[in-house]
Design a protein around this motif. Sequence first.
Motif, PDB file in Angstrom:
ATOM      1  N   ALA A  33      -1.623  -0.008   9.489  1.00 22.53           N
ATOM      2  CA  ALA A  33      -1.129  -1.042   8.573  1.00 22.53           C
ATOM      3  C   ALA A  33      -0.645  -0.392   7.285  1.00 22.53           C
ATOM      4  N   GLY A  34       0.498  -0.851   6.795  1.00 18.54           N
ATOM      5  CA  GLY A  34       1.075  -0.309   5.573  1.00 18.54           C
ATOM      6  C   GLY A  34       2.145   0.742   5.815  1.00 18.54           C
ATOM      7  N   GLN A  35       2.200   1.288   7.019  1.00 20.02           N
ATOM      8  CA  GLN A  35       3.241   2.261   7.310  1.00 20.02           C
ATOM      9  C   GLN A  35       4.596   1.571   7.452  1.00 20.02           C
ATOM     10  N   ARG A  36       5.665   2.349   7.270  1.00 14.74           N
ATOM     11  CA  ARG A  36       7.024   1.835   7.419  1.00 14.74           C
ATOM     12  C   ARG A  36       7.707   2.496   8.605  1.00 14.74           C
ATOM     13  N   VAL A  37       8.426   1.677   9.380  1.00 13.91           N
ATOM     14  CA  VAL A  37       9.168   2.216  10.513  1.00 13.91           C
ATOM     15  C   VAL A  37      10.605   1.694  10.488  1.00 13.91           C
ATOM     16  N   GLY A  61       0.596  -5.338  10.389  1.00 14.40           N
ATOM     17  CA  GLY A  61       0.730  -4.792   9.043  1.00 14.40           C
ATOM     18  C   GLY A  61       1.718  -3.675   8.867  1.00 14.40           C
ATOM     19  N   VAL A  62       2.563  -3.416   9.878  1.00 12.18           N
ATOM     20  CA  VAL A  62       3.574  -2.362   9.775  1.00 12.18           C
ATOM     21  C   VAL A  62       4.872  -2.978   9.261  1.00 12.18           C
ATOM     22  N   LYS A  63       5.461  -2.365   8.263  1.00 15.75           N
ATOM     23  CA  LYS A  63       6.715  -2.863   7.686  1.00 15.75           C
ATOM     24  C   LYS A  63       7.887  -2.298   8.477  1.00 15.75           C
ATOM     25  N   THR A  94      11.110   7.107   3.474  1.00 13.86           N
ATOM     26  CA  THR A  94      10.611   8.362   2.921  1.00 13.86           C
ATOM     27  C   THR A  94      10.191   9.312   4.039  1.00 13.86           C
ATOM     28  N   ARG A  95       9.654  10.441   3.631  1.00 18.22           N
ATOM     29  CA  ARG A  95       9.157  11.405   4.625  1.00 18.22           C
ATOM     30  C   ARG A  95       7.966  10.870   5.402  1.00 18.22           C
ATOM     31  N   ASN A  96       7.339   9.811   4.916  1.00 20.83           N
ATOM     32  CA  ASN A  96       6.198   9.217   5.606  1.00 20.83           C
ATOM     33  C   ASN A  96       6.611   8.109   6.572  1.00 20.83           C
ATOM     34  N   SER A  97       7.902   7.767   6.574  1.00 19.30           N
ATOM     35  CA  SER A  97       8.383   6.750   7.506  1.00 19.30           C
ATOM     36  C   SER A  97       8.411   7.310   8.925  1.00 19.30           C
ATOM     37  N   ILE A  98       8.423   6.391   9.881  1.00 21.12           N
ATOM     38  CA  ILE A  98       8.457   6.773  11.292  1.00 21.12           C
ATOM     39  C   ILE A  98       9.637   6.073  11.957  1.00 21.12           C
ATOM     40  N   LEU A  99      10.388   6.826  12.725  1.00 21.61           N
ATOM     41  CA  LEU A  99      11.537   6.285  13.457  1.00 21.61           C
ATOM     42  C   LEU A  99      11.108   5.994  14.887  1.00 21.61           C
ATOM     43  N   ILE A 100      11.371   4.781  15.354  1.00 20.72           N
ATOM     44  CA  ILE A 100      11.068   4.409  16.734  1.00 20.72           C
ATOM     45  C   ILE A 100      12.379   4.304  17.505  1.00 20.72           C
TER      46      ILE A 100
END
Length: 359
Positions: A33-37, A61-63, A94-100
């Motif tokens: 929760a709180g992560q961005r994708v 909770g994932v944005k 950002t560098r903390n984002s995740i690409l699906i």
Amino acid sequence: MQKTLNVALSKRSYPIIIGENLLNEFHHFKLQAGQRVLIATNETIAPLYLQPLIDMLEKNGVKTDSIIVPDGEKYKTMETWNTILTALLANNHTRNSILIALGGGVVGDVAGFAASAYQRGIKFIQVPTTLLSQVDSSVGGKTAINHPLGKNMIGAFYQPQSVVIDLNCLKTLPQREFSAGLAEVIKYGIILDEDFFNWLEIHIEELLNLDVKALSYCIYRCCQLKAQIVAADETEQDMRAILNLGHTYGHAIEAELGYGNWLHGEAISVGILMAAQTAKLLNKLTDNDIDRIKNLLIKAKLPVIRPKHMSIESYLPHMMRDKKVLSGQLRLVIPTKIGHAEIIDGIEKEIVFESIQRV
């Protein structure tokens, strides 16, 4: 019937999860929760699976943001790659984002390459929706785009953080696309596992009928075989090249005819037979083995005759741009028996032309 296996690459190891209804199960995505994708998908897959995936992630909770790109091999380009990078930038990822990557091999390859480049590398997750991407392109970290002069010539080795394979996605896959995926399935049996090839000869109809038990075993075995090769040779310095059986010939067909006119798996089917004929001309493969390979490809509803409007001479320029070429010498993967293949250097162009002529 859920199965999990691991691609063993030390700190870059990751799981492959195979089962039904996985797009509805948050824990498989290893997110918090709180992560961005950013979800990258295409125009065909978006109406089927994008909103349910967004809803499931946001409920936990994932944005999420999303980008929809055109569908098809001809869009595996610098322009599509740039579209995904632009979406990451425009949404302030950002560098903390995740690409699906939600889609087939094109989406997975382009999105993976974008992930490797964005801010010098962000994490990404493969969610393959075609048989070809589930058994092959989503596993192993090969990411790339095409160039008019050659397929997959611009890219990077960049591993995902996980691969989530939902068997239910195959229910919406057109028959032609499913058969195209079977070319890569059959390839594994030819190069690595005679028992698996024998199993395919018996169970190919069950796969075509989307029998869940057969599909689950088939996809698991293909991923297992590929994971073993990738773990031993991640960046294709040696043995990983055998996974390219039929690809040097097949990529020439794709490039010459225009990407997407023949599906990748269709071109690989014909390419496998050309490689088999090369092996025959080198006295390394029997007629019986060639017949078994051809008959299985036919049962899988794949082409076994080359495009006759493509000249034999037109193959060679594309083949000489193949990534396996060393010091101007053509290198080909050829089957030496069912379950085993070799990489042969310096094959004469006369043998190449005769191999093409025979298919």
